[in-house]
Design a protein around this motif. Structure first.
Motif, PDB file in Angstrom:
ATOM      1  N   PHE A 186     -37.676 -40.307 -45.834  1.00 13.29           N
ATOM      2  CA  PHE A 186     -38.272 -39.473 -46.878  1.00 13.29           C
ATOM      3  C   PHE A 186     -37.288 -39.243 -48.019  1.00 13.29           C
ATOM      4  O   PHE A 186     -37.675 -39.162 -49.191  1.00 13.29           O
ATOM      5  N   VAL A 187     -36.016 -39.141 -47.694  1.00 13.65           N
ATOM      6  CA  VAL A 187     -34.994 -38.933 -48.732  1.00 13.65           C
ATOM      7  C   VAL A 187     -34.969 -40.122 -49.685  1.00 13.65           C
ATOM      8  O   VAL A 187     -35.011 -39.956 -50.913  1.00 13.65           O
ATOM      9  N   PHE A 188     -34.921 -41.328 -49.129  1.00 15.64           N
ATOM     10  CA  PHE A 188     -34.843 -42.524 -49.969  1.00 15.64           C
ATOM     11  C   PHE A 188     -36.151 -42.764 -50.724  1.00 15.64           C
ATOM     12  O   PHE A 188     -36.136 -43.225 -51.871  1.00 15.64           O
ATOM     13  N   GLN A 189     -37.275 -42.456 -50.093  1.00 17.07           N
ATOM     14  CA  GLN A 189     -38.548 -42.638 -50.788  1.00 17.07           C
ATOM     15  C   GLN A 189     -38.689 -41.656 -51.949  1.00 17.07           C
ATOM     16  O   GLN A 189     -39.230 -41.996 -53.003  1.00 17.07           O
ATOM     17  N   ASP A 190     -38.185 -40.438 -51.781  1.00 16.59           N
ATOM     18  CA  ASP A 190     -38.233 -39.453 -52.865  1.00 16.59           C
ATOM     19  C   ASP A 190     -37.311 -39.842 -54.009  1.00 16.59           C
ATOM     20  O   ASP A 190     -37.652 -39.669 -55.183  1.00 16.59           O
ATOM     21  N   ILE A 191     -36.136 -40.364 -53.685  1.00 15.12           N
ATOM     22  CA  ILE A 191     -35.152 -40.704 -54.720  1.00 15.12           C
ATOM     23  C   ILE A 191     -35.544 -41.967 -55.484  1.00 15.12           C
ATOM     24  O   ILE A 191     -35.506 -41.994 -56.723  1.00 15.12           O
ATOM     25  N   PHE A 192     -35.936 -43.002 -54.765  1.00 16.51           N
ATOM     26  CA  PHE A 192     -36.153 -44.306 -55.387  1.00 16.51           C
ATOM     27  C   PHE A 192     -37.625 -44.672 -55.570  1.00 16.51           C
ATOM     28  O   PHE A 192     -37.933 -45.655 -56.245  1.00 16.51           O
ATOM     29  N   GLY A 193     -38.531 -43.900 -54.967  1.00 14.37           N
ATOM     30  CA  GLY A 193     -39.938 -44.234 -55.083  1.00 14.37           C
ATOM     31  C   GLY A 193     -40.325 -45.380 -54.166  1.00 14.37           C
ATOM     32  O   GLY A 193     -39.509 -45.905 -53.403  1.00 14.37           O
ATOM     33  N   THR A 194     -41.571 -45.804 -54.288  1.00 14.34           N
ATOM     34  CA  THR A 194     -42.068 -46.871 -53.412  1.00 14.34           C
ATOM     35  C   THR A 194     -42.710 -48.001 -54.203  1.00 14.34           C
ATOM     36  O   THR A 194     -43.516 -48.754 -53.668  1.00 14.34           O
ATOM     37  N   GLY A 195     -42.349 -48.128 -55.460  1.00 12.00           N
ATOM     38  CA  GLY A 195     -42.923 -49.172 -56.303  1.00 12.00           C
ATOM     39  C   GLY A 195     -41.931 -50.285 -56.574  1.00 12.00           C
ATOM     40  O   GLY A 195     -41.645 -51.127 -55.714  1.00 12.00           O
ATOM     41  N   PHE A 196     -41.362 -50.277 -57.784  1.00 14.10           N
ATOM     42  CA  PHE A 196     -40.426 -51.326 -58.192  1.00 14.10           C
ATOM     43  C   PHE A 196     -39.218 -51.391 -57.257  1.00 14.10           C
ATOM     44  O   PHE A 196     -38.722 -52.484 -56.952  1.00 14.10           O
ATOM     45  N   LEU A 212     -31.258 -49.215 -45.152  1.00  7.81           N
ATOM     46  CA  LEU A 212     -31.695 -47.850 -44.860  1.00  7.81           C
ATOM     47  C   LEU A 212     -33.100 -47.584 -45.392  1.00  7.81           C
ATOM     48  O   LEU A 212     -33.920 -46.941 -44.740  1.00  7.81           O
ATOM     49  N   TYR A 213     -33.374 -48.090 -46.570  1.00  4.87           N
ATOM     50  CA  TYR A 213     -34.658 -47.858 -47.241  1.00  4.87           C
ATOM     51  C   TYR A 213     -35.825 -48.398 -46.418  1.00  4.87           C
ATOM     52  O   TYR A 213     -36.870 -47.747 -46.301  1.00  4.87           O
ATOM     53  N   PHE A 214     -35.658 -49.591 -45.864  1.00  4.19           N
ATOM     54  CA  PHE A 214     -36.742 -50.212 -45.097  1.00  4.19           C
ATOM     55  C   PHE A 214     -36.695 -49.880 -43.606  1.00  4.19           C
ATOM     56  O   PHE A 214     -37.525 -50.368 -42.839  1.00  4.19           O
TER      57      PHE A 214
END
Length: 362
Positions: free
Chosen positions: A142-152, A299-301
Motif C-alpha cells: 500500500f505504501v508503494f502504491q500510494d507513492i508511485f500509483g498504479t499506472g505509468f 518490492l512494488y510487485f
C-alpha cells in the motif's frame, strides 16, 4: 599452488565444478533430472556463445576501420584477428562464458529442487511481519502504491524488471569481449557467477515464496494492473504447482524463491563493477539507476520482502569483493574499459616487426 593473478579463472573454475557436483548430487537424491533452463535467445548453452560472437562482430568492424581506414576494412579485420585475438584471449573468453553457464545452470537446478529438500518450511510469516514493522505496521504494498500509483509506474517498473533477463548475459559478453585486460573480464565473470552460488545458499537458509504468493499479503497486490511482470508471476506459480504435483516427471523448472533477491544482487554487482571500472559518468549513472529501479520493482510487485532485497545488495557487494580478490584486482587502481583498450603497455598488440599496432576497440 597456482597464483590467482596468473590463473584468474582458477577460483571460479573450482566453484563451478563444485556447483555442478552439488546439482548432480541433488538430482540423484531427488530423482529430478537436470535441465538446461530456457531463456533469452533459447537455452543457455546456445545464447551465451551466440552473444559472444555477436559482441565480437560488433566490435571487429569498428576496430578494423580504426586500424586501416574505411577503404581497407578487410585488411583491418585480418590484422585485428591476427595480432589482437590471441589464443589466450579466446580461451579466457570461453572460460568466462563456461563458468558462468555451469554456475547458472547449477543454480537453476538447485533452486528447482528447493521445495523438495526443504519440505514445507517457509519463512514468509516472519518476513511479512518484519516488513510491516519496518513500514510502521502498514503493508509495504500500500505504501508503494500510494507513492508511485498504479499506472505509468507499473509499466515502467515492469519493463525494468524484465529487461534484466537479456541485460545480464549481454553485459557479460560485452565485458569479456571488449576488455583487453583479461583479469577485468575474469573479475566480472567471477562476480556474476558467484551471485548464483551465494544466492542459492540464501534460498536454503530462509526458504520463502515472497509477498505476491504468501496468502497473508497476496491480496494487497490485486490493485496493480496486468503487466508482463504479473503474467510472469502467474506463470512461475503455475510451474511451481505443476512441479510439486509430480517433481520427477514434470517438464518445468521450479523457480519461486524470495530470500535473497538475486535481481538486486546481480544489478548491484553490475552497478558497483561499472562504478569501479568505468569512468564514463553517464554509464555509471545508468548502472546505478538500473539497480535502483530494479530494487524498487522487486518490492512494488511483491517479488520480495525488504530484507530480501537488502540481503541481495549485501550479496552483490560480497561477490564483487571476492571476485576482485580471486582475479588479482583487489589492490589494483581503478581502471577503465576505455584505458584497457588503449593502454600503452607491454601487453599491447604488436606487428610482425615488433612495432606497436594502433589501439582498437576490440
Amino acid at each position: 599452488m597456482l597464483s590467482v593473478r596468473k590463473s584468474p579463472y582458477a577460483f571460479i573454475g573450482i566453484v563451478a565444478v563444485l556447483t555442478a557436483a552439488a546439482a548432480i548430487a541433488a538430482s540423484v537424491y531427488t530423482g529430478v533430472g537436470l535441465r538446461d533452463p530456457e531463456g533469452f535467445l533459447g537455452p543457455a548453452y546456445i545464447r551465451l556463445p551466440l552473444l559472444a560472437v555477436l559482441m565480437f562482430v560488433a566490435g571487429l568492424i569498428p576496430a578494423a576501420i580504426r586500424r586501416c581506414g574505411w577503404k581497407q576494412v578487410p585488411r583491418g579485420v585480418v590484422e585485428v584477428i591476427r595480432y589482437e585475438w590471441t589464443l589466450r584471449r579466446v580461451l579466457c573468453i570461453c572460460t568466462g562464458l563456461l563458468v558462468f553457464y555451469v554456475c547458472y545452470v547449477g543454480y537453476r537446478n538447485l533452486k528447482s529442487v528447493l521445495p523438495i529438500l526443504t519440505g514445507e518450511v517457509l519463512w514468509d510469516t516472519e518476513l511479512a511481519v518484519l516488513d510491516q514493522w519496518i513500514f510502521g505496521d502498514v503493508n509495504p504494498a500500500f505504501v508503494f502504491q500510494d507513492i508511485f500509483g498504479t499506472g505509468f509506474s507499473a509499466a515502467l517498473l515492469s519493463f525494468v524488471y524484465l529487461i534484466y533477463l537479456p541485460v545480464v548475459p549481454i553485459s557479460l559478453g560485452v565485458v569479456l569481449v571488449f576488455s583487453r585486460d583479461l583479469t577485468v573480464g575474469a573479475w566480472y565473470a567471477t562476480a556474476m557467477s558467484l551471485n548464483w552460488i551465494v544466492g542459492t545458499v540464501s534460498y536454503y537458509l530462509l526458504p520463502a515464496v515472497g509477498p505476491i504468493y504468501y496468502e497473508g499479503t497476496a491480496a494487497a497486490y490485486n490493485a496493480l494492473p496486468e503487466t508482463n511482470t504479473s503474467a510472469l508471476q502467474d506463470a512461475l506459480w503455475q510451474n511451481r504447482e505443476t512441479f510439486l504435483a509430480d517433481p520427477v516427471n514434470a517438464d518445468v523448472i521450479h523457480g519461486v524463491a524470495a530470500f535473497a533477491s538475486l535481481h538486486c544482487s546481480v544489478t548491484f554487482t553490475m552497478a558497483l563493477f561499472a562504478h569501479l571500472v568505468i569512468r564514463n559518468n553517464i554509464l555509471r549513472f545508468v548502472g546505478w539507476a538500473f539497480f535502483g529501479l530494479t530494487f524498487l520493482a522487486t518490492l512494488y510487485f511483491g517479488w520480495h520482502y525488504l530484507v530480501d532485497s537488502l540481503a541481495g545488495v549485501l550479496i552483490g557487494w560480497l561477490c564483487v569483493a571476492i571476485g576482485a580478490w580471486a582475479t588479482g584486482n583487489w589492490r589494483t587502481r581503478r581502471r577503465t574499459l576505455e584505458s584497457d583498450l588503449t593502454a600503452d603497455d607491454d601487453d599491447a598488440p604488436r606487428g610482425p616487426a615488433g612495432a606497436r599496432l594502433p589501439a582498437s576497440t576490440v
